[in-house]
Design a protein around this motif. Structure first.
Motif, PDB file in Angstrom:
ATOM      1  N   PHE A   3       5.138  -4.730   1.087  1.00 35.61           N
ATOM      2  CA  PHE A   3       5.489  -4.088  -0.048  1.00 35.61           C
ATOM      3  C   PHE A   3       6.781  -4.272  -0.621  1.00 35.61           C
ATOM      4  CE2 PHE A   3       7.267  -0.405  -2.325  1.00 35.61           C
ATOM      5  CZ  PHE A   3       6.239   0.225  -3.026  1.00 35.61           C
ATOM      6  N   SER A   4       7.653  -4.566   0.266  1.00 32.75           N
ATOM      7  CA  SER A   4       9.172  -5.041   0.214  1.00 32.75           C
ATOM      8  C   SER A   4       9.040  -6.529  -0.388  1.00 32.75           C
ATOM      9  CB  SER A   4      10.050  -4.921   1.642  1.00 32.75           C
ATOM     10  OG  SER A   4      10.070  -3.878   2.021  1.00 32.75           O
ATOM     11  N   ARG A   5       8.324  -7.266   0.067  1.00 27.55           N
ATOM     12  CA  ARG A   5       8.358  -8.691  -0.548  1.00 27.55           C
ATOM     13  C   ARG A   5       7.575  -8.540  -1.853  1.00 27.55           C
ATOM     14  NH1 ARG A   5       5.197 -11.015   3.150  1.00 27.55           N
ATOM     15  NH2 ARG A   5       7.028 -11.537   4.326  1.00 27.55           N
ATOM     16  N   PHE A   6       6.862  -7.698  -2.278  1.00 28.59           N
ATOM     17  CA  PHE A   6       6.176  -7.539  -3.683  1.00 28.59           C
ATOM     18  C   PHE A   6       6.919  -6.919  -4.681  1.00 28.59           C
ATOM     19  CE2 PHE A   6       2.937  -6.235  -6.682  1.00 28.59           C
ATOM     20  CZ  PHE A   6       2.090  -7.357  -6.842  1.00 28.59           C
ATOM     21  N   HIS A   7       7.748  -6.016  -4.015  1.00 27.77           N
ATOM     22  CA  HIS A   7       8.659  -5.028  -5.275  1.00 27.77           C
ATOM     23  C   HIS A   7      10.143  -5.156  -4.988  1.00 27.77           C
ATOM     24  CE1 HIS A   7       4.880  -2.728  -4.630  1.00 27.77           C
ATOM     25  NE2 HIS A   7       4.852  -2.563  -5.914  1.00 27.77           N
ATOM     26  N   GLY A   8      10.432  -5.908  -3.794  1.00 24.94           N
ATOM     27  CA  GLY A   8      11.720  -6.142  -3.601  1.00 24.94           C
ATOM     28  C   GLY A   8      12.537  -4.790  -3.001  1.00 24.94           C
ATOM     29  N   MET A   9      11.973  -3.807  -2.834  1.00 28.51           N
ATOM     30  CA  MET A   9      12.482  -2.575  -2.085  1.00 28.51           C
ATOM     31  C   MET A   9      11.374  -2.085  -1.267  1.00 28.51           C
ATOM     32  SD  MET A   9      12.207   0.129  -5.042  1.00 28.51           S
ATOM     33  CE  MET A   9      13.069  -0.829  -6.345  1.00 28.51           C
ATOM     34  N   SER A  10      11.519  -1.279  -0.419  1.00 31.30           N
ATOM     35  CA  SER A  10      10.738  -0.774   0.740  1.00 31.30           C
ATOM     36  C   SER A  10      10.145   0.406   0.256  1.00 31.30           C
ATOM     37  CB  SER A  10      11.827  -0.239   1.945  1.00 31.30           C
ATOM     38  OG  SER A  10      12.295   0.954   1.898  1.00 31.30           O
ATOM     39  N   PRO A  11       8.883   0.797   0.987  1.00 35.77           N
ATOM     40  CA  PRO A  11       8.230   2.098   0.386  1.00 35.77           C
ATOM     41  C   PRO A  11       9.128   3.194   0.363  1.00 35.77           C
ATOM     42  CG  PRO A  11       6.898   0.791   1.987  1.00 35.77           C
ATOM     43  CD  PRO A  11       8.155   0.177   2.061  1.00 35.77           C
ATOM     44  N   THR A  12       9.977   3.399   1.295  1.00 36.15           N
ATOM     45  CA  THR A  12      10.829   4.577   1.281  1.00 36.15           C
ATOM     46  C   THR A  12      11.917   4.435   0.018  1.00 36.15           C
ATOM     47  OG1 THR A  12      10.586   4.854   3.687  1.00 36.15           O
ATOM     48  CG2 THR A  12      12.489   6.050   2.668  1.00 36.15           C
ATOM     49  N   GLN A  13      12.346   3.231   0.010  1.00 41.75           N
ATOM     50  CA  GLN A  13      13.340   3.165  -1.234  1.00 41.75           C
ATOM     51  C   GLN A  13      12.697   3.199  -2.536  1.00 41.75           C
ATOM     52  OE1 GLN A  13      14.681  -0.819   0.055  1.00 41.75           O
ATOM     53  NE2 GLN A  13      16.561  -0.129   0.517  1.00 41.75           N
TER      54      GLN A  13
END
Length: 287
Positions: A270-280
């Motif tokens: 998710f972080s690689r795809f969106h540039g932020m973690s799911p929590t962020q």
């Protein structure tokens, strides 16, 4: 300026040349402006010849019947569910079929962005015909252009017609590349959309839809810009965003629903795809 004479129930609206000149000097319409638009129903005997072409791009959508066009040195047959795109400056002649005359909606376009929009359609002098898969949408957009110009040609109206023309060209482009119902690519996309809770093997999917793995990958790259697995991941990540926004489920629970056995691996993806973690991502609007 509406023209009432000609084919029965025809509609033509011509934007006066001074207004076109002014539009091409203003923001928005300098990029794309509709200069003429209309509709010719069952246009028996219709024929137009321009040995030197014109200084505008012509878009003709054939809603029914048949027509023909000689563009450059080649003659083409034009059936319903298709559009004829003639770039500016190209010599051409076109007309209705003698036995089954076409019904056409059409417009002429000018502006700095027109050539680039036409280029995305991959039309050329040799290949000026493109398919129209959703004819009702194309006709609705052209009807909107004509109806708007019939109401007036003030700057606001011309901006409105520019927006509709932009949507028309981009919709034609989408129709050109997206698969038809039952096509191997369409079937593969539907299969992936129905299986967001598990991973997929490309060879197995290719066998299911009846093509080779390399051909299936090439189809996906052409339409989506990425491979099969990249497309599937984009669908899973879109579902993850929806769940993070709309449900109180934990990240671990969302990972499990999407078929990720390891929540940490899901978070990294998710972080690689969106540039932020799911929590962020979930907290992004709380600041």
């Amino acid at each position: 300026m509406s023209i009432q004479e000609g084919f029965r129930n025809e509609r033509i609206v011509v934007v006066p040349r001074p207004l076109v000149t002014a539009a091409l000097a203003r923001p928005v319409t300098r990029r794309l402006a509709v200069t003429v638009a209309g509709c010719f129903p069952a246009a028996a005997g219709h024929r137009m010849q321009r040995p030197r072409g014109i200084d505008e791009t012509i878009v003709i959508v054939c809603a029914s019947g048949m027509g023909w066009a000689r563009v450059g040195e080649t003659t083409h047959r034009i059936g319903s569910q298709s559009a004829l795109i003639i770039p500016r400056g190209v010599p051409h002649t076109y007309g209705a079929d003698a036995d089954n005359p076409w019904t056409i909606w059409w417009c002429h376009l000018s502006g700095t962005d027109v050539a680039e929009l036409v280029e995305t359609l991959e039309v050329s002098v040799e290949r000026p015909i493109v398919p129209i898969r959703r004819m009702e949408r194309a006709v609705a957009l052209l009807d909107e252009i004509v109806s708007t110009l019939e109401r007036g040609q003030a700057p606001a109206w011309l901006i409105g017609t520019a927006g509709a023309a932009w949507k028309l060209l981009t919709q034609i482009n989408v129709d050109r590349v997206m698969p038809a119902d039952g096509d191997p690519l369409e079937r593969a996309m539907s299969y992936l959309a129905d299986r967001l809770d598990s991973s997929v093997r490309v060879p197995e999917l290719a066998k299911l839809v009846g093509v080779s793995p390399s051909h299936l990958s090439a189809l996906f790259r052409k339409v989506t810009g990425g491979g099969v697995l990249a497309y599937h991941q984009s669908l899973r990540m879109a579902r993850a965003r929806t769940l993070l926004d709309s449900s109180p489920a934990t990240v671990a629970k969302i990972a499990d629903e999407l078929g990720y056995a390891d929540p940490l691996y899901f978070s990294r993806q998710f972080s690689r795809f969106h540039g932020m973690s799911p929590t962020q991502f979930r907290r992004r609007d709380a600041v």
